[in-house]
Design an enzyme around this catalytic site. Structure first.
Site, short mmCIF file in Angstrom:
data_model
loop_
_atom_site.label_atom_id
_atom_site.label_comp_id
_atom_site.label_asym_id
_atom_site.label_seq_id
_atom_site.Cartn_x
_atom_site.Cartn_y
_atom_site.Cartn_z
N MET A 1 0.84 -1.19 0.00
CA MET A 1 0.00 0.00 0.00
C MET A 1 0.88 1.24 0.00
O MET A 1 1.74 1.38 0.85
CB MET A 1 -0.89 0.01 1.24
CG MET A 1 -1.91 -1.14 1.25
SD MET A 1 -3.01 -1.06 2.66
CE MET A 1 -1.90 -1.67 3.92
N CYS A 2 0.67 2.10 -0.95
CA CYS A 2 1.35 3.40 -1.08
C CYS A 2 2.72 3.27 -1.75
O CYS A 2 3.44 2.29 -1.57
CB CYS A 2 1.54 4.10 0.26
SG CYS A 2 0.05 4.25 1.25
N THR A 3 3.04 4.30 -2.51
CA THR A 3 4.33 4.41 -3.19
C THR A 3 4.77 5.87 -3.13
O THR A 3 3.93 6.77 -3.14
CB THR A 3 4.21 3.98 -4.67
OG1 THR A 3 3.56 2.71 -4.75
CG2 THR A 3 5.57 3.90 -5.33
N ARG A 213 5.35 -2.24 -7.61
CA ARG A 213 5.16 -0.79 -7.67
C ARG A 213 6.48 -0.06 -7.45
O ARG A 213 6.76 0.94 -8.12
CB ARG A 213 4.12 -0.37 -6.62
CG ARG A 213 2.71 -0.81 -6.97
CD ARG A 213 1.70 -0.34 -5.93
NE ARG A 213 1.69 -1.19 -4.74
CZ ARG A 213 2.19 -0.86 -3.56
NH1 ARG A 213 2.76 0.33 -3.40
NH2 ARG A 213 2.13 -1.69 -2.54
#
Length: 322
Positions: A1-3, A213
């Site tokens: 989750m999140c980059t 990602r």
């Protein structure tokens, strides 16, 4: 989750426009609002832990614009000096058992604390390493909000700060430009070396898992053309972070650390300009910190993009005092 990634628009750290792109991936809508916070405000570091034995407190030296997850938790922002700070999920985070002899800083407040007090990555990292303050975990929504922190400044400096087994782990330097979630950062760097633009020859992955990602953000940010135009630089940054996002429908119960991208930000640290893009709105809004009144004694002001999602463009003058 999140980059998250950091990029300098003219090729070397600090040259041209220094931009940070980040995505916020979460298992449900985050109800995120934006807030303008002035200088001179004294804050308590454990707002959700009134019985904490030794809370840390401070007074803001810099005004800032921040994103408030669920209208409360500061997870992203930039201050008037151009220091940008992001908090990303990391399931491996371990802040250690609460030591009552150390001042406590709840994760809820850590990003705001850094934005309030520092103007460079070096200063922020020095305090995180040398101070006796202990981070305290928190729940965000109905899940543990364990996380790691990314810091950037207009000089192109960068730091990735993790808390593993109760100890602070820091990767500090302009070479540490990309960050995702699990595994811990040292292992992410090893994975990065497998792919083009970083010495490897493996095909670039297209999935939404954290290493995938991370690889795409690292590859595409390294391939961006140079530009001195702030509009182009912003467009380039958005193109990378959108490519490293997780579409609706990609999360499932068998992969609890994969979530849908809810929003994205791009920060121009050089121009002190903060862009926000919700995945449920066709519009991008931005704030010019140079147009804000951040003077001591002023009120906190908020912009409700949850109930008013159709705002567009420069919204610097649309915040309302709370």
């Amino acid at each position: 989750m999140c980059t998250r990634f950091l990029w300098s628009s003219q090729g070397s750290p600090g040259r041209g426009h220094v931009l940070v792109g980040r995505s916020m991936d979460w298992y449900q809508d985050t109800g995120t609002v934006l807030a303008v916070r002035p200088r001179g405000v004294t804050r308590e570091s454990t707002p959700n832990l009134p019985d904490d034995p030794r809370p840390f407190s401070w007074t803001s030296a810099y005004g800032s614009v921040v994103a408030l997850m669920y209208g409360e938790a500061v997870v992203d922002g930039v201050n008037e000096a151009g220091l940008q700070v992001s908090g990303l999920y990391l399931s491996e985070s371990d802040y250690g058992r609460r030591n009552p002899d150390r001042p406590g800083l709840e994760l809820f407040s850590a990003i705001q604390c850094l934005l309030d007090r520092f103007d460079t990555v070096e200063a922020a990292v020095g305090w995180l390493v040398d101070s006796d303050v202990q981070l305290i975990g928190m729940d965000v929504g109905e899940k543990p909000g364990t996380g790691h922190i990314a810091i950037a400044d207009p000089g192109g400096d960068s730091a990735i700060v993790e808390f593993i087994d109760g100890r602070t782990s820091v990767h500090h330097g302009s070479e540490y430009t990309v960050m995702a979630n699990s595994p811990v950062y040292e292992e992410q760097l090893e994975l990065q070396r497998q792919y083009p633009a970083h010495g490897g020859d493996q095909p670039l992955p297209g999935g939404v898992d954290s290493p995938d990602r991370f690889a795409r953000a690292a590859y595409y940010s390294a391939m961006l053309p140079n530009t001195s135009d702030p509009r182009e630089a912003t467009a380039y940054a958005f193109s990378v972070i959108r490519n490293a996002s997780a579409p609706f429908g990609t999360a499932d119960e068998h992969r609890p650390n994969i979530s849908t991208t809810r929003w994205r930000t791009v920060t121009d640290c050089t121009e002190r300009r903060y862009f926000f893009e919700s995945t449920t709105s066709p519009n991008v809004v931005w704030i010019e910190l140079s147009q804000l009144d951040l003077a001591e004694g002023g009120p906190e002001r908020r912009l409700d993009l949850v109930n008013e999602p159709d705002r567009v463009g420069n919204v610097s003058g649309e915040f309302v005092a709370v």
